[in-house]
Design a protein around this motif. Structure first.
Motif, short mmCIF file in Angstrom:
data_model
loop_
_atom_site.label_atom_id
_atom_site.label_comp_id
_atom_site.label_asym_id
_atom_site.label_seq_id
_atom_site.Cartn_x
_atom_site.Cartn_y
_atom_site.Cartn_z
N LYS A 104 -7.56 4.95 2.60
CA LYS A 104 -6.59 5.05 1.67
C LYS A 104 -6.33 5.92 0.66
N ARG A 105 -7.73 6.77 0.55
CA ARG A 105 -7.94 7.85 -0.38
C ARG A 105 -7.13 9.04 0.19
N HIS A 106 -6.98 8.96 1.40
CA HIS A 106 -6.16 10.08 2.12
C HIS A 106 -4.72 10.15 1.88
N LYS A 107 -4.22 8.98 1.31
CA LYS A 107 -2.46 9.12 1.14
C LYS A 107 -2.25 10.25 0.38
N VAL A 108 -3.12 10.93 -0.28
CA VAL A 108 -2.47 12.05 -1.17
C VAL A 108 -3.56 13.35 -0.88
N ARG A 122 -17.23 5.43 -6.01
CA ARG A 122 -16.42 6.78 -6.07
C ARG A 122 -14.96 6.41 -5.42
N VAL A 123 -15.08 5.60 -4.41
CA VAL A 123 -13.69 5.44 -3.98
C VAL A 123 -12.85 4.43 -4.68
N GLU A 124 -13.43 3.56 -5.48
CA GLU A 124 -12.78 2.69 -6.44
C GLU A 124 -11.84 3.85 -7.51
N CYS A 125 -12.64 4.66 -8.00
CA CYS A 125 -11.96 5.64 -8.89
C CYS A 125 -10.80 6.38 -8.00
N ASP A 126 -11.10 6.87 -7.02
CA ASP A 126 -9.93 7.51 -6.06
C ASP A 126 -8.66 6.57 -6.01
N LEU A 127 -8.83 5.36 -5.33
CA LEU A 127 -7.70 4.38 -5.45
C LEU A 127 -7.19 4.24 -6.76
N GLU A 128 -7.96 4.06 -7.74
CA GLU A 128 -7.25 4.00 -9.25
C GLU A 128 -6.19 4.94 -9.46
N TYR A 129 -6.77 6.35 -8.95
CA TYR A 129 -6.26 7.49 -9.43
C TYR A 129 -4.70 7.38 -8.67
N ILE A 130 -4.80 7.13 -7.44
CA ILE A 130 -3.66 7.09 -6.56
C ILE A 130 -2.60 6.01 -7.07
N ASN A 131 -3.04 4.99 -7.42
CA ASN A 131 -2.25 3.83 -8.01
C ASN A 131 -1.57 4.22 -9.18
N GLY A 132 -2.17 4.82 -10.07
CA GLY A 132 -1.63 4.91 -11.60
C GLY A 132 -1.20 6.35 -11.68
N SER A 149 0.85 -1.06 0.09
CA SER A 149 -0.09 -0.07 -0.01
C SER A 149 0.83 1.05 -0.07
N CYS A 150 1.48 1.45 -1.08
CA CYS A 150 2.37 2.58 -1.19
C CYS A 150 1.92 3.57 -2.48
N THR A 151 1.94 4.84 -2.45
CA THR A 151 1.60 5.70 -3.49
C THR A 151 2.94 6.15 -4.28
N PRO A 152 2.58 6.32 -5.74
CA PRO A 152 3.63 6.65 -6.53
C PRO A 152 3.79 8.17 -6.19
N MET A 153 2.94 8.86 -5.53
CA MET A 153 3.02 10.18 -5.12
C MET A 153 4.23 10.51 -4.21
#
Length: 456
Positions: free
Chosen positions: A392-396, A422-432, A253-257
């Motif tokens: 996890k959406r609050h990692k960024v 909505r959360v699925e979209c948020d996590l997809e955004y963070i991961n990619g 669970s690590c963000t590319p940001m």
């Protein structure tokens, strides 16, 4: 040290590297000019500025500005040499296309390349030595909670004991014996208020069935979670692996940001956000006047939300409702024909004009232009136990717009399924995450993201 403090220090360090790289490109050119012509009158020429810019760009692409924490010195030096070699190759290609290669001395170019690479590598060696020295004293270190058992677990504790130079400080150790006691220990440590940055799970692959319960106990955190199954197990894995101090960690669970990407995104927010704010300033003033005249109360609506790493921030909007008092600990979402919403408020909510003050939050650094939309604190408390990986959406940093918004998931979340999507979209955004993805989302918002019938 809190995560926000580490992030600020990393940003300053990266910006310093960029400034030094530009200065060293000029210094290398000056050395070459003195060696070849015994003068330094033309050091700040256009070709030198172009090379300096190329050196910074290739350093970004090759990961020179990414965090050095736990990485080997050889790896860092190799990245620096590659970035500067590519920058000079690109410069020569540019000169060939513009037919200007004959203007410049080949000896000067060769000496410039060698001196610039020597200076930049020397700087990194000094910086690497400095960072290892201060980190061995416990400064500029990330706090880590370690969970595990076995030989790898014991070796890891010894390697990262107090005084290690990697920039990681083990602040909590949980010996895993049985899953129920372990998860209770994890939850107990988390409620003590220690600001951890990462959690390392050091268990063999034969105990992989224990990972899920541990992740469940960590689901409300924004920690970077890494799985360290042991070196002997790594050939069996087909996942992204990060090497930290000689140990291989499977990133769960690590963000590319992070590090260099974080600086890129901040520059994106400052440049694009400032430009947009200047363009919208006439509309901003008109809406502010209209809100003030439409109903009694303040122009701006201020509310606490969760920012990056779950830290509380205050966000701004134009007030769209009549002044009222919410029940203690509750925030009621706006619904269709909501009597609290003024006539002007209904219009600015449908057209997203109520969001314009959030560009102030962007310039301040509390928000980004693109990111997960910030939800009310009460909503976060409600949904974090109902939607998997919700926190996890609050990692960024939260954003004015996001992937969920351009896909139409905006407005009232009157069903659990709407929030899940909505959360699925948020996590997809963070991961990619990528800069190009942000640009596409901004463009998508400009064309179809402002007006939405679901925004009551």
């Amino acid at each position: 040290m809190p995560a926000s403090s580490n992030s600020s220090q990393s940003t300053i360090l990266i910006l310093c590297q960029v400034v030094f790289d530009i200065a060293l490109a000029c210094a290398g050119a000056a050395v070459a000019e003195y060696v070849r012509f015994q003068t330094i009158l033309h050091t700040l020429s256009l070709v030198v500025m172009i090379q300096a810019l190329l050196a910074v760009l290739f350093s970004i692409f090759t990961g020179v500005y990414l965090s050095w924490r736990g990485r080997s010195l050889v790896e860092q030096v190799g990245k620096v040499a590659l970035a500067w070699t590519l920058s000079f190759a690109a410069l020569i290609a540019f000169m060939a296309i513009t037919k200007t290669t004959g203007i410049y001395s080949r000896i000067w170019m060769g000496v410039w390349f060698l001196s610039a690479v020597f200076l930049t590598i020397t700087l990194r060696l000094l910086l690497y030595s400095f960072l290892m020295r201060i980190r061995s004293k416990g400064r500029n270190s990330k706090k880590v909670m370690v969970i595990g058992n076995g030989e790898e677990f014991e070796a890891l504790k010894q390697e990262f004991a107090a005084g290690n130079p990697y920039g990681y400080k083990i602040s909590a150790v949980i010996h895993h014996k049985a899953i129920a006691p372990t998860t209770r220990k994890v939850e107990k440590v988390l409620v003590q208020g220690i600001k951890f940055d990462e959690c390392w799970i050091c268990l063999p692959l034969t105990s992989s069935d224990l990972i899920k319960p541990l992740l469940v106990s960590l689901r409300h955190t924004t920690l970077d979670i890494r799985y360290m199954p042991g070196l002997q197990d790594m050939p069996l894995l087909n996942h992204k692996v990060t090497t930290i101090g000689g140990f291989n960690a499977l990133d769960i669970s690590c963000t590319p940001m992070d590090s260099g990407n974080m600086v890129i995104k901040r520059l994106e927010d400052l440049l694009i956000g400032s430009a947009i704010f200047v363009l919208i300033s006439p509309v901003f003033v008109l809406v502010a006047l209209a809100v003030k005249l439409s109903s009694p109360g303040p122009v701006f609506f201020k509310q606490k939300r969760h920012g990056a790493n779950g830290e509380p921030i205050e966000i701004y909007k134009f007030r769209s409702m009549r002044v009222h008092q919410e029940s203690q600990g509750q925030v009621k979402q706006a619904t269709k024909n909501d009597p609290r919403v003024t006539k002007l408020g209904a219009f600015i909510r449908r057209t997203s004009l109520d969001e314009l003050p959030q560009f102030i939050n962007v310039i301040q650094g509390r928000m980004s232009i693109v990111g997960p939309r910030p939800h009310a604190l009460a909503h976060n408390e409600y949904y974090k136990n109902l939607v998997q990986s919700y926190m996890k959406r609050h990692k960024v940093k939260p954003g004015i717009t996001g992937l969920a918004q351009v896909r139409g998931f905006r407005g009232e979340t009157d069903t659990l399924d709407k929030m899940r999507r909505r959360v699925e979209c948020d996590l997809e955004y963070i991961n990619g995450w990528s800069l190009w993805q942000d640009i596409k989302i901004i463009a998508g918002t400009a064309f179809k993201g402002f007006v939405n019938p679901n925004a009551y």
